[in-house]
Design an enzyme around this catalytic site. Structure first.
Site, PDB file in Angstrom:
ATOM      1  N   TYR A  90     -23.427  -7.024 -41.981  1.00 27.35           N
ATOM      2  CA  TYR A  90     -22.648  -5.921 -42.548  1.00 27.35           C
ATOM      3  C   TYR A  90     -22.592  -6.050 -44.069  1.00 27.35           C
ATOM      4  CZ  TYR A  90     -18.796  -2.652 -43.379  1.00 27.35           C
ATOM      5  OH  TYR A  90     -18.025  -1.606 -43.839  1.00 27.35           O
ATOM      6  N   SER A  96     -18.898  -0.942 -49.381  1.00 27.90           N
ATOM      7  CA  SER A  96     -17.714  -1.701 -49.005  1.00 27.90           C
ATOM      8  C   SER A  96     -17.552  -2.852 -49.987  1.00 27.90           C
ATOM      9  CB  SER A  96     -17.874  -2.258 -47.583  1.00 27.90           C
ATOM     10  OG  SER A  96     -16.912  -3.255 -47.287  1.00 27.90           O
TER      11      SER A  96
END
Length: 258
Positions: free
Chosen positions: A161, A148
Site C-alpha cells: 500500500y 496517502s
C-alpha cells in the site's frame, strides 16, 4: 443545491473513481453540488447506489458505471460511455483504492501485492491514460489523484500500500510534466487518518482506530468532506496555477511528529 450563479464546476464533466464510499462518495456529492455532471465509477454497485441516493436527496443527479479500474477494457468502456453521453471529460478524481494489512515484506504474498498495486497504482494510471485524450481534445482538464501519508512516510502495516501510494505521487509529477503544455493540470492529495470504512477496516479493530485518534494532534480523524473540499479546490479554476503538487492534509500530524 447551490445557487447556479456561483457554481464552481458548472458545465464540467467529471469522472470520480471509488465513488461508492468514503472520500470518493463525498467528492461526488460535492462536485454535483458545484454543478458538475458526475460519472460515478466503482466496483461496488451497492455503494454507488447509496451515493446516488444521497445525491438525489439533495436535488442532484449522477451516472453510475460499474468499473474495475484494474482492467483497462473496463476503464476504456467507462470513459467511452461517459464521452458518448456527456461529451469530453474535464475532471478526473482517482479515489479508488484497496487497503489490506499485510505481514513483513518477506511474507507478503504475490496475490496481496498484485491486488493492491493493480488497483491503487495501475488503476490510477489506466484512468489517467484513458481520460487524457478527451482532455487534450477539450484543450483543458484537471486530474486529482489520491495518495496517502503512507506514500510519503511509509506504511508499517502494509508495504504494498505504501509503495503503491508513493507511486501515485510520482505518477502525478510525471503526468504534470508531460501535459501542462496542453492545458491539463495534475495534482495529488495525501490524506492522513480519515474516518472512512476502509480506514476503520484496515486497523483490524475499533480499539486500534480509536488509539490512533487519541494520539492525533487534533484528537480526531479527518472527515471525508474535508478532503473533498481540497479536491474541489484543486479541480476547479480556483486552483488554476497549481500543477504537479502533492498536498498533505493530515490535521497537522506530520508537523507534530517533527
Amino acid at each position: 443545491m447551490t445557487d447556479k450563479q456561483h457554481l464552481r464546476l458548472q458545465g464540467k464533466n467529471a469522472i470520480i473513481t471509488g465513488a461508492g464510499s468514503g472520500i470518493g462518495r463525498q467528492t461526488s456529492i460535492r462536485f454535483v453540488q458545484e454543478g458538475a455532471q458526475v460519472i460515478l465509477a466503482d466496483r461496488n454497485t451497492e455503494g454507488m447506489k447509496q451515493t446516488l441516493q444521497l445525491i438525489q436527496e439533495l436535488g442532484g443527479d449522477a451516472t453510475p458505471i460499474q468499473t474495475d479500474i484494474s482492467k483497462e477494457s473496463q476503464v476504456q468502456s467507462m470513459v467511452n460511455t461517459a464521452r458518448k453521453n456527456f461529451g469530453d471529460i474535464n475532471l478526473l478524481v482517482n479515489a479508488a483504492a484497496v487497503l489490506i494489512r499485510t505481514e513483513e515484506a518477506h511474507q507478503v504474498s504475490q496475490a496481496e501485492w498484485d491486488l493492491i498495486m493493480n488497483t491503487n497504482l495501475k488503476g490510477t494510471f489506466l484512468c489517467c491514460k484513458q481520460v487524457i485524450p478527451s482532455m487534450i481534445n477539450a484543450r483543458s482538464g484537471s486530474i486529482v489523484n489520491i495518495s496517502s501519508m503512507s506514500g510519503i512516510r511509509g506504511s508499517g502495516y502494509s508495504l504494498p500500500y505504501g509503495v503503491g501510494k508513493a507511486g501515485v505521487i510520482h505518477l502525478t509529477t510525471m503526468l504534470a510534466q508531460q501535459y501542462i503544455g496542453r492545458g491539463i493540470r495534475v495534482n495529488c492529495v495525501a490524506p492522513g487518518l480519515v474516518d472512512t470504512p476502509q480506514s476503520r477496516g484496515s486497523t483490524a479493530s475499533t480499539e486500534t482506530f480509536e488509539d490512533r485518534v487519541n494520539h492525533h494532534p487534533m484528537g480526531r480523524p479527518g472527515d471525508p468532506k474535508e478532503i473533498a473540499n481540497l479536491i474541489l479546490f484543486l479541480a476547479s479554476d480556483e486552483g488554476s496555477y497549481i500543477s504537479g503538487e502533492t498536498i498533505v492534509i493530515d490535521g497537522g500530524e506530520r508537523a507534530s511528529s517533527k
